[in-house]
Design a protein around this motif. Structure first.
Motif, mmCIF file in Angstrom:
data_model
loop_
_atom_site.group_PDB
_atom_site.id
_atom_site.type_symbol
_atom_site.label_atom_id
_atom_site.label_comp_id
_atom_site.label_asym_id
_atom_site.label_seq_id
_atom_site.Cartn_x
_atom_site.Cartn_y
_atom_site.Cartn_z
ATOM 1 N N MET A 49 2.333 -5.925 -7.617
ATOM 2 C CA MET A 49 1.794 -6.121 -6.277
ATOM 3 C C MET A 49 1.175 -7.506 -6.105
ATOM 4 N N TYR A 108 2.078 1.882 -3.413
ATOM 5 C CA TYR A 108 0.984 2.375 -4.251
ATOM 6 C C TYR A 108 0.771 3.874 -4.034
ATOM 7 N N ASP A 121 -8.720 -0.602 -14.527
ATOM 8 C CA ASP A 121 -7.556 -1.043 -13.770
ATOM 9 C C ASP A 121 -8.005 -1.453 -12.361
ATOM 10 N N LEU A 123 1.173 -5.977 -12.950
ATOM 11 C CA LEU A 123 0.905 -5.581 -11.566
ATOM 12 C C LEU A 123 1.818 -6.348 -10.613
ATOM 13 N N TYR A 172 -2.781 -10.338 -15.085
ATOM 14 C CA TYR A 172 -2.310 -8.957 -14.935
ATOM 15 C C TYR A 172 -0.793 -8.963 -14.736
ATOM 16 N N THR A 176 -6.182 -2.080 -9.740
ATOM 17 C CA THR A 176 -5.172 -1.859 -8.699
ATOM 18 C C THR A 176 -5.750 -1.193 -7.464
ATOM 19 N N TYR A 177 -6.452 -0.059 -7.647
ATOM 20 C CA TYR A 177 -6.964 0.643 -6.473
ATOM 21 C C TYR A 177 -7.930 -0.231 -5.681
ATOM 22 N N TYR A 205 -8.764 -11.071 -5.314
ATOM 23 C CA TYR A 205 -7.580 -10.685 -4.535
ATOM 24 C C TYR A 205 -7.906 -10.647 -3.040
ATOM 25 N N GLU A 246 -10.285 5.144 -7.455
ATOM 26 C CA GLU A 246 -8.957 5.758 -7.456
ATOM 27 C C GLU A 246 -9.021 7.264 -7.662
ATOM 28 N N ALA A 301 -10.388 -7.755 -8.156
ATOM 29 C CA ALA A 301 -10.224 -7.241 -6.793
ATOM 30 C C ALA A 301 -10.925 -8.133 -5.784
ATOM 31 N N ILE A 330 -5.972 -2.525 -3.561
ATOM 32 C CA ILE A 330 -5.397 -1.830 -2.402
ATOM 33 C C ILE A 330 -6.487 -1.539 -1.373
ATOM 34 N N THR A 333 0.831 -1.203 0.000
ATOM 35 C CA THR A 333 0.000 0.000 0.000
ATOM 36 C C THR A 333 0.865 1.252 0.000
#
Length: 487
Positions: free
Chosen positions: A345, A79, A276, A343, A340, A278-279, A314, A130, A311, A282, A76
């Motif tokens: 992370m 990020y 995306d 990424l 992905y 990603t956010y 995840y 995000e 997500a 997170i 995090t």
């Protein structure tokens, strides 16, 4: 007390109390986009120098760490750093920022002199996407870029300085988790003075909004997210009655402010929507941390905002790992990593889960696989260092020495370096690294005792070069203590 010392003391008291009102400040920087005619609130050429701001900010950060619960999460943190890196070139901030994460479900973010940016875990739970999260960071960078701390200092010195000690006590209490009660203590001081300062800070808020909007657009974020985030905050304030979100205690949101921001956002171009994940991932990490005893609640909150399926998978992997279903967690993450591949992370999460499950060889292999592609990726560096401390302390020491130079404000790196040094027979280094960790955490007196012990060990072993290095750091520590005591 001499006039000079009194003036210095007043300045230090102001440094803390004013952070509660603006949470802002930074070095001289390029002005905001010329298209925005910012209000003239006074010259930025004030008595408070950028060096003063740096020292005050770093001292405040150490005090803050000593009174709050840190959230150690390399993924995090990386990020947030990456998001700031996208915004900074368009914000006018020209210094390296330090990011600190706070283990708190209270909605808050802040920026203080010297380029310190803090984010509570609670902000992730409130910002559904995000762009809205970025709007908060962009606003904080606006405070830094416009040097609001220094300019507010100039304003305050034109007024009286009543009951600053009471305001200081309120700020310390608020920073330690007192929240609204701490602010209430400050508001108990002379009302006319406070009202004058709040009126001035409202104009600073408007200026930070404008700078933030410009930065958002240039960095590729949707400017509509800022007024939308303000509406979310306003709704939360009404739902919580007399106990509004912590962020609003220092960043009041009014209808006129929302209208102004909306009007400006309408004149800017929104970027194409992208999927995306990603956010949202997170955000899942924050929800998992804040709901450790109730993973179902974490998943429920995440799903409320229609996140990408990746997500959800995840967060399920994080839940499986916490419930000792390591194989299931790793299988899910490996599938996500294939889908992905850009990424980092995702495989870094798998590496950390393998380490936490005592699969050290697997954790090291996974971390080093990431580092071959992204040598400076902090989450993978962290897993590698953790593993090497257990399996090869001498190698770990070398890795962590490099990391301590990359991240000189990270107390966790110095804590791990201390352990690696101790396990590899480098006693003086171990004690020095431990002292560095302590001073970064705000435990300055204990740090000085620790560094005295380190110097004694170095001299007893005949390592006078190391003893000289430690002696210099001791002088630095004494300087830190003097600054911190002024708080």
């Amino acid at each position: 007390m001499t006039n000079q010392r009194l003036t210095s003391f007043k300045r230090q008291l102001l440094a803390v109390s004013l952070l509660s009102a603006t949470l802002a400040g930074a070095p001289p920087v390029a002005q905001a986009e010329q298209g925005y005619q910012l209000p003239d609130l006074g010259s930025t050429s004030v008595a408070v120098t950028t060096n003063d701001e740096y020292r005050l900010g770093r001292a405040w950060l150490r005090q803050f760490r000593a009174q709050t619960d840190p959230w150690h999460d390399p993924i995090t943190q990386t990020y947030v750093r990456s998001m700031l890196a996208k915004l900074v070139p368009y914000s006018g901030v020209d210094e390296r920022l330090v990011v600190t994460l706070v283990d708190s479900r209270l909605l808050n973010a802040f920026a203080v002199p010297g380029g310190v940016v803090g984010v509570n875990a609670g902000l992730f739970t409130t910002a559904p996407n995000e762009d809205e999260f970025a709007s908060v960071l962009a606003h904080e960078l606006g405070h830094l870029a416009q040097r609001h701390y220094a300019r507010r200092m100039a304003r305050v010195e034109e007024t009286q300085l009543p009951t600053m000690a009471a305001m200081l006590a309120g700020m310390i209490f608020a920073a330690g988790g007192g929240g609204g009660a701490g602010i209430a203590a400050m508001m108990g001081t002379q009302a006319a003075f406070i009202q004058d300062q709040l009126a001035y800070s409202r104009r600073f808020e408007q200026e930070a909004d404008r700078v933030g909007l410009s930065a958002m657009v240039k960095a590729g974020y949707d400017p509509q997210a800022m007024p939308e985030m303000f509406r979310t905050l306003q709704k939360l304030a009404s739902l919580q009655g007399g106990n509004p979100p912590e962020f609003l205690l220092t960043h009041p949101v009014t209808e006129s402010r929302i209208s102004d921001t909306q009007a400006r956002a309408d004149q800017l171009t929104s970027p194409p929507h992208h999927d995306d994940p990603t956010y949202a991932m997170i955000r899942g990490r924050a929800l998992a941390m804040l709901n450790q005893g109730n993973p179902t609640q974490a998943m429920t909150v995440l799903k409320q905002d229609d996140p990408p399926a990746a997500a959800v998978s995840y967060l399920q992997a994080l839940t499986d790992a916490r419930q000792s279903r390591t194989d299931a967690a790793l299988a899910t993450l490996d599938t996500l990593a294939k889908n992905y591949p850009d990424l980092s992370m995702i495989p870094a999460t798998a590496a950390q889960i393998a380490y936490d499950a005592d699969r050290r060889e697997e954790a090291l292999t996974r971390a080093q696989r990431i580092l071959r592609i992204s040598p400076g990726y902090y989450p993978a560096q962290w897993v590698q260092a953790q593993t090497l401390v257990q399996t090869s302390p001498s190698r770990a020491f070398d890795v962590l020495r490099d990391m301590s130079e990359q991240y000189p404000e990270d107390p966790d790196v110095f804590g791990l370096l201390s352990e690696a040094a101790g396990r590899s027979g480098r006693d003086a280094w171990g004690q020095l690294a431990r002292a560095e960790q302590l001073q970064l955490q705000g435990n300055i007196d204990t740090a000085i005792r620790q560094i005295d012990s380190a110097e004694k060990v170095a001299k007893q072993s005949g390592d006078y070069a190391m003893a000289s290095r430690i002696e210099q750091r001791r002088k630095d520590f004494l300087g830190y203590r003097e600054t911190m005591r002024n708080f």
